[in-house]
Design a protein around this motif. Structure first.
Motif, PDB file in Angstrom:
ATOM      1  N   ASP A  26       0.806  -1.226   0.000  1.00 32.55           N
ATOM      2  CA  ASP A  26       0.000   0.000   0.000  1.00 32.55           C
ATOM      3  C   ASP A  26       0.836   1.272   0.000  1.00 32.55           C
ATOM      4  OD1 ASP A  26      -2.168  -1.703   0.100  1.00 32.55           O
ATOM      5  OD2 ASP A  26      -2.468  -1.464   2.254  1.00 32.55           O
ATOM      6  N   VAL A  27       1.915   1.299   0.757  1.00 33.98           N
ATOM      7  CA  VAL A  27       2.733   2.509   0.848  1.00 33.98           C
ATOM      8  C   VAL A  27       3.724   2.578  -0.310  1.00 33.98           C
ATOM      9  CG1 VAL A  27       4.369   3.820   2.274  1.00 33.98           C
ATOM     10  CG2 VAL A  27       2.443   2.639   3.355  1.00 33.98           C
ATOM     11  N   LEU A  28       4.517   1.504  -0.506  1.00 35.43           N
ATOM     12  CA  LEU A  28       5.538   1.527  -1.554  1.00 35.43           C
ATOM     13  C   LEU A  28       5.006   1.163  -2.936  1.00 35.43           C
ATOM     14  CD1 LEU A  28       8.712   0.032   0.153  1.00 35.43           C
ATOM     15  CD2 LEU A  28       7.871   2.383   0.137  1.00 35.43           C
ATOM     16  N   GLY A  29       3.869   0.488  -3.005  1.00 32.43           N
ATOM     17  CA  GLY A  29       3.306   0.123  -4.301  1.00 32.43           C
ATOM     18  C   GLY A  29       3.906  -1.129  -4.908  1.00 32.43           C
ATOM     19  N   ARG A  73      16.216   2.482  -6.507  1.00 31.36           N
ATOM     20  CA  ARG A  73      16.155   3.575  -7.478  1.00 31.36           C
ATOM     21  C   ARG A  73      14.697   3.802  -7.858  1.00 31.36           C
ATOM     22  NH1 ARG A  73      20.527   4.109 -12.049  1.00 31.36           N
ATOM     23  NH2 ARG A  73      21.688   4.452 -10.143  1.00 31.36           N
ATOM     24  N   VAL A  74      14.290   5.067  -7.842  1.00 30.54           N
ATOM     25  CA  VAL A  74      12.913   5.429  -8.161  1.00 30.54           C
ATOM     26  C   VAL A  74      12.895   6.475  -9.261  1.00 30.54           C
ATOM     27  CG1 VAL A  74      12.117   4.910  -5.817  1.00 30.54           C
ATOM     28  CG2 VAL A  74      12.793   7.236  -6.392  1.00 30.54           C
ATOM     29  N   ALA A  82       6.258  12.112  -1.571  1.00 33.45           N
ATOM     30  CA  ALA A  82       4.931  12.590  -1.176  1.00 33.45           C
ATOM     31  C   ALA A  82       3.988  11.415  -0.941  1.00 33.45           C
ATOM     32  CB  ALA A  82       4.371  13.525  -2.246  1.00 33.45           C
ATOM     33  N   ARG A  83       4.077  10.390  -1.781  1.00 30.50           N
ATOM     34  CA  ARG A  83       3.247   9.188  -1.616  1.00 30.50           C
ATOM     35  C   ARG A  83       3.493   8.557  -0.247  1.00 30.50           C
ATOM     36  NH1 ARG A  83       1.312   4.604  -4.914  1.00 30.50           N
ATOM     37  NH2 ARG A  83       1.430   2.766  -3.579  1.00 30.50           N
ATOM     38  N   LEU A  84       4.768   8.410   0.130  1.00 28.92           N
ATOM     39  CA  LEU A  84       5.090   7.818   1.428  1.00 28.92           C
ATOM     40  C   LEU A  84       4.534   8.661   2.564  1.00 28.92           C
ATOM     41  CD1 LEU A  84       6.984   6.109  -0.382  1.00 28.92           C
ATOM     42  CD2 LEU A  84       8.609   6.170   1.508  1.00 28.92           C
TER      43      LEU A  84
END
Length: 121
Positions: A26-29, A73-74, A82-84
């Motif tokens: 849910d948090v990291l996807g 790496r993102v 921001a998502r986190l």
């Protein structure tokens, strides 16, 4: 002769799988990867995103990895941070790696994770 990094394993205490699933999916996807039955009996859980895999195994005398960490790496690091934060995870920016933007965060059991993106120029 080493061709690629297959996965990184982190440790977690017994019974933390539900909290880890919530964080890593849910948090990291990431997506949960089913463990082979013989390994699933040991507890823990595996996650993947593209070619990246994180395996989390149960450790009896668990201590979170506070220094050792996977570097993930993102793309669009600002949006990822921001998502986190929107999902309740703390983000700690660190500008000490030349040529990269990066931050650290911790999973629900205290393991350190690094997220980084190369800068252009």
């Amino acid at each position: 002769m080493i061709a690629a990094l297959d996965h990184v394993q982190l440790a977690a205490p017994q019974g933390s799988e539900d909290a880890l699933r919530a964080y890593y999916t849910d948090v990291l996807g990431m997506t949960e990867i089913p463990k082979p039955p013989v390994l699933a009996a040991r507890g823990g859980c595996w996650f993947g995103a593209g070619p990246v895999q994180l395996h989390i195994g149960v450790e009896r005398d668990f201590r979170p990895a506070r220094k050792a960490h996977p570097g993930l790496r993102v793309t669009d690091i600002e949006a990822f941070a921001a998502r986190l934060e929107e999902r309740g995870a703390e983000v700690h920016w660190d500008g000490d790696l030349p040529g990269h933007r990066r931050f650290h965060s911790h999973d629900p059991v205290g393991n350190r994770l690094e997220f980084l993106e190369p800068t252009n120029g």
